[in-house]
Design a protein around this motif. Structure first.
Motif, short mmCIF file in Angstrom:
data_model
loop_
_atom_site.label_atom_id
_atom_site.label_comp_id
_atom_site.label_asym_id
_atom_site.label_seq_id
_atom_site.Cartn_x
_atom_site.Cartn_y
_atom_site.Cartn_z
N LYS A 24 -78.75 16.35 -16.76
CA LYS A 24 -78.50 17.76 -16.43
C LYS A 24 -78.58 17.98 -14.92
CE LYS A 24 -80.17 22.47 -17.27
NZ LYS A 24 -81.21 23.30 -17.95
N ALA A 25 -79.59 17.38 -14.28
CA ALA A 25 -79.73 17.52 -12.83
C ALA A 25 -78.52 16.92 -12.12
CB ALA A 25 -81.01 16.85 -12.37
N LYS A 26 -78.05 15.79 -12.63
CA LYS A 26 -76.87 15.14 -12.03
C LYS A 26 -75.63 16.01 -12.20
CE LYS A 26 -74.53 11.56 -10.38
NZ LYS A 26 -74.68 11.08 -8.99
N CYS A 58 -71.48 2.08 -11.06
CA CYS A 58 -72.62 2.65 -11.81
C CYS A 58 -73.87 2.62 -10.94
CB CYS A 58 -72.86 1.87 -13.10
SG CYS A 58 -71.50 1.96 -14.28
N THR A 59 -74.57 3.74 -10.87
CA THR A 59 -75.78 3.83 -10.06
C THR A 59 -76.95 4.31 -10.91
OG1 THR A 59 -75.22 6.08 -9.40
CG2 THR A 59 -74.52 4.30 -7.94
N PRO A 60 -78.16 3.74 -10.73
CA PRO A 60 -79.32 4.19 -11.48
C PRO A 60 -79.77 5.57 -11.01
CG PRO A 60 -79.98 2.55 -9.87
CD PRO A 60 -78.49 2.63 -9.82
N ILE A 61 -80.03 6.46 -11.96
CA ILE A 61 -80.46 7.81 -11.58
C ILE A 61 -81.84 8.17 -12.15
CG2 ILE A 61 -78.10 8.64 -11.30
CD1 ILE A 61 -78.43 10.09 -14.03
N HIS A 62 -82.34 7.36 -13.09
CA HIS A 62 -83.65 7.66 -13.68
C HIS A 62 -84.17 6.41 -14.38
CE1 HIS A 62 -86.71 9.52 -16.32
NE2 HIS A 62 -86.77 10.45 -15.38
N ILE A 63 -85.48 6.23 -14.37
CA ILE A 63 -86.06 5.08 -15.05
C ILE A 63 -87.30 5.49 -15.83
CG2 ILE A 63 -87.53 4.35 -13.11
CD1 ILE A 63 -86.79 1.44 -13.92
N ASN A 64 -87.45 4.93 -17.02
CA ASN A 64 -88.64 5.09 -17.84
C ASN A 64 -89.36 3.75 -17.94
OD1 ASN A 64 -89.04 7.79 -19.58
ND2 ASN A 64 -86.85 7.52 -19.17
N LEU A 65 -90.66 3.77 -17.79
CA LEU A 65 -91.46 2.56 -17.95
C LEU A 65 -92.54 2.81 -18.98
CD1 LEU A 65 -92.38 -0.32 -16.94
CD2 LEU A 65 -93.90 0.90 -15.36
N VAL A 67 -88.94 9.89 -23.90
CA VAL A 67 -88.06 9.06 -23.06
C VAL A 67 -86.66 9.67 -23.02
CG1 VAL A 67 -86.89 6.83 -22.93
CG2 VAL A 67 -89.35 6.91 -23.35
N VAL A 68 -86.12 10.01 -24.19
CA VAL A 68 -84.78 10.58 -24.27
C VAL A 68 -84.72 11.93 -23.56
CG1 VAL A 68 -83.02 11.49 -25.84
CG2 VAL A 68 -84.20 9.36 -26.39
N GLN A 69 -85.75 12.74 -23.76
CA GLN A 69 -85.77 14.06 -23.11
C GLN A 69 -85.75 13.93 -21.59
OE1 GLN A 69 -89.32 15.40 -22.02
NE2 GLN A 69 -88.25 17.02 -20.91
N SER A 70 -86.48 12.95 -21.04
CA SER A 70 -86.48 12.75 -19.59
C SER A 70 -85.09 12.35 -19.10
CB SER A 70 -87.52 11.69 -19.19
OG SER A 70 -87.09 10.39 -19.56
N MET A 71 -84.38 11.53 -19.91
CA MET A 71 -83.02 11.13 -19.54
C MET A 71 -82.07 12.33 -19.58
SD MET A 71 -82.60 7.52 -21.56
CE MET A 71 -83.62 6.09 -21.17
N GLU A 72 -82.22 13.17 -20.58
CA GLU A 72 -81.35 14.35 -20.69
C GLU A 72 -81.57 15.28 -19.51
OE1 GLU A 72 -80.72 14.72 -25.52
OE2 GLU A 72 -82.49 15.65 -24.60
N PRO A 87 -81.39 16.04 -3.98
CA PRO A 87 -82.47 15.04 -4.08
C PRO A 87 -83.82 15.66 -3.74
CG PRO A 87 -80.57 14.16 -2.89
CD PRO A 87 -80.32 15.63 -3.06
N GLY A 88 -84.84 15.19 -4.41
CA GLY A 88 -86.18 15.70 -4.17
C GLY A 88 -86.54 16.91 -5.00
N THR A 89 -85.62 17.31 -5.92
CA THR A 89 -85.90 18.48 -6.75
C THR A 89 -85.97 18.14 -8.24
OG1 THR A 89 -83.54 19.04 -6.96
CG2 THR A 89 -84.74 19.99 -5.08
N TYR A 90 -85.80 16.87 -8.59
CA TYR A 90 -85.86 16.50 -10.01
C TYR A 90 -86.50 15.11 -10.16
CZ TYR A 90 -81.60 13.91 -8.76
OH TYR A 90 -80.70 13.07 -8.16
N GLU A 91 -86.96 14.85 -11.37
CA GLU A 91 -87.69 13.62 -11.65
C GLU A 91 -86.76 12.41 -11.62
OE1 GLU A 91 -91.00 12.73 -14.98
OE2 GLU A 91 -88.93 12.65 -15.75
N LYS A 92 -87.24 11.32 -10.99
CA LYS A 92 -86.47 10.08 -10.95
C LYS A 92 -87.13 8.94 -11.72
CE LYS A 92 -83.51 10.54 -6.97
NZ LYS A 92 -82.91 9.80 -5.83
#
Length: 497
Positions: A328-330, A63-70, A319-324, A336-341
């Motif tokens: 989708k990008a994944k 499992c690898t992290p692909i996005h984080i919300n703070l 938060v959920v929308q950013s994860m979705e 890399p460098g074309t979507y929010e992380k």
């Protein structure tokens, strides 16, 4: 009884008394008032305090992290203008109390004589202090160290989105965090800093970070409840005042205790001074005063009424929308460098507390379904009983929630999981079988969707408001703590955190 038996009995009593005294002394020494200051607690005092009974999930290697919300609160700040004036009044009051004792100084705390507020003469307040800058800077450093793969991309504001409320201490916290996060990534100065963008919405329209400021139904509810919340604190203030009058030759009032407790919180949190105002209170009294503050936050910002946290649903949806979007990008193999992380937000206790409630944190395990049905919650238990709701850990200065989205391509149940950390420590999610590592679809279905039954604007319109003049909470407290005839203490409920 023989002399030998008498001697043995005396020795047993002697050693038991020594043991009891040593135990009492140890308890006094282990009690750190800096961990009991409710929402005035500094981050360093509590960031490593965790529920030792909870064992965090072992995240599979694949499992690898692909996005984080703070979602973070601003760091330690100075007292507000209103509070600075209160401390100036306290100096005058302490002078009068000393004067009332006559020439006798026996029992009078030495620091009372000639005391002046450390903030005397300041015309403005509420700004982020150096300690607060350091809290957020180090948080940024630790986040990058913890998730190096997420922050290895070249900086772009669309890849690492940073937002704050328009209040200066929040935006300054975002800047301090960004300096830690991107330290060494640029060319500016000896620290090789780089410029980064922090955006803010107008206070009048900030639906994500200042929803409490534009929800009229909530503002009306809070205004209607502030007087009764002030009354809830009176029995505790009276109890502490009575105990202090017995210890010191001074006629402490309810308001004196309230002001001295506020001074204690400021000295301990901002200045690391614990032997002046804080030294006036026993650990038991500190726990009671902390509990009274926690009740206030519970009723006006937390689980006390569903609108307190339901108005934060737009933030949860964001938060959920950013994860979705990250999923989708994944799935579409975006380079890399074309979507929010990372989506990084900096605001206030009025933001972090409702958001934590939406996740179902800091409740007893059997109450989560009541939260989803928006039923009334029981008040936090009074010390010495243990309770989950302690604002020193729920929303200290720089308190935060991190939600990390993981890609787990080999998992048969779900390819994506969400891990929730509070103050950088994994926490169990009641809505996900008390796991901190929740399948994304379960996270949406069990935790997010139950809160989506009502539109924010419909809920926050004045028409949706229900009168709260004679609530169950006020009736209960009138029964448990009948009022004493005394001057009412000023409530600090109106102070924004």
């Amino acid at each position: 009884m023989s002399m030998a038996k008498s001697l043995v009995l005396i020795l047993i009593v002697f050693f038991l008394s020594i043991s009891s005294s040593s135990s009492s002394t140890a308890n006094q020494q282990t009690f750190d008032v800096r961990q009991h200051l409710s929402t005035v607690t500094s981050y360093g005092a509590v960031k490593d305090v965790a529920d030792n009974s909870f064992v965090a999930s072992k995240i599979p290697d694949e499992c690898t992290p692909i996005h984080i919300n703070l979602v973070a609160r601003h760091g330690t700040r100075s007292p507000t203008k209103k509070r600075i004036k209160e401390l100036d009044r306290l100096a005058t009051r302490l002078e009068a109390l000393v004067s009332e004792t006559g020439n006798s100084t026996g029992g009078v705390p030495g620091w009372f004589s000639g005391w002046k507020s450390p903030w005397k003469g300041k015309k403005k307040g509420g700004e982020l202090v150096i300690k607060g800058e350091e809290e957020l800077y180090q948080l940024g450093v630790r986040m990058r160290d913890r998730f190096p793969d997420l922050f290895k991309e070249e900086y772009h504001p669309d890849i690492y989105t940073m937002k704050s409320s328009q209040i200066p201490r929040a935006s300054a916290s975002a800047v301090a965090f960004g300096m830690g996060l991107f330290n060494g990534k640029g060319t500016l100065g000896t620290g090789k800093h780089r410029a980064f963008a922090v955006t803010s919405e107008s206070r009048a329209s900030d639906l994500l970070l200042r929803f409490h400021d534009i929800c009229q139904s909530y503002k009306n509810y809070r205004k209607s409840q502030e007087p009764s919340v002030g009354k809830l604190k009176e029995p505790i203030l009276d109890e502490v005042a009575s105990a202090m009058v017995k210890r010191y030759p001074m006629n402490f009032t309810r308001q004196d205790v309230a002001s001295l407790w506020f001074l204690c919180k400021q000295e301990a949190s901002l200045l690391d001074v614990t032997d002046q105002a804080c030294g006036l209170f026993t650990p038991t009294e500190v726990s009671l005063l902390e509990w009274a503050d926690d009740l206030e936050a519970y009723i006006l910002k937390g689980y006390g009424k569903s609108i307190n946290y339901r108005m934060g649903v737009p933030l949860l949806q964001d938060v959920v929308q950013s994860m979705e979007e990250a999923i989708k990008a994944k799935e579409e193999n975006h380079p890399p460098g074309t979507y929010e992380k990372a989506r990084l937000r900096f605001a206030h206790a009025e933001t972090v507390v409702p958001f934590s409630c939406l996740l179902g944190l800091f409740r007893e395990s059997d109450e989560y379904k009541r939260i989803q049905r928006e039923k009334a919650m029981d008040l936090p238990l009074k010390p010495p009983q243990k309770r989950s709701w302690r604002c020193s850990t729920v929303a200290p200065f720089a308190g935060n929630n991190m939600l990390t989205l993981y890609s787990c391509p080999s998992n048969k149940k779900s390819k994506y999981f969400v891990q929730v950390m509070h103050n950088e420590v994994p926490v169990p999610l009641p809505g996900c079988d008390n796991s901190d590592f929740c399948p994304f679809e379960d996270f949406k279905e069990r935790i997010v969707n139950p809160h989506l039954g009502q539109d924010y604007h419909s809920m926050c319109s004045v028409k949706a408001e229900v009168p709260e003049s004679n609530t169950f909470i006020s009736k209960l407290w009138k029964f448990l703590f009948p009022r004493k005839k005394n001057d009412a203490a000023e409530s600090d409920a109106g102070d924004e955190l």
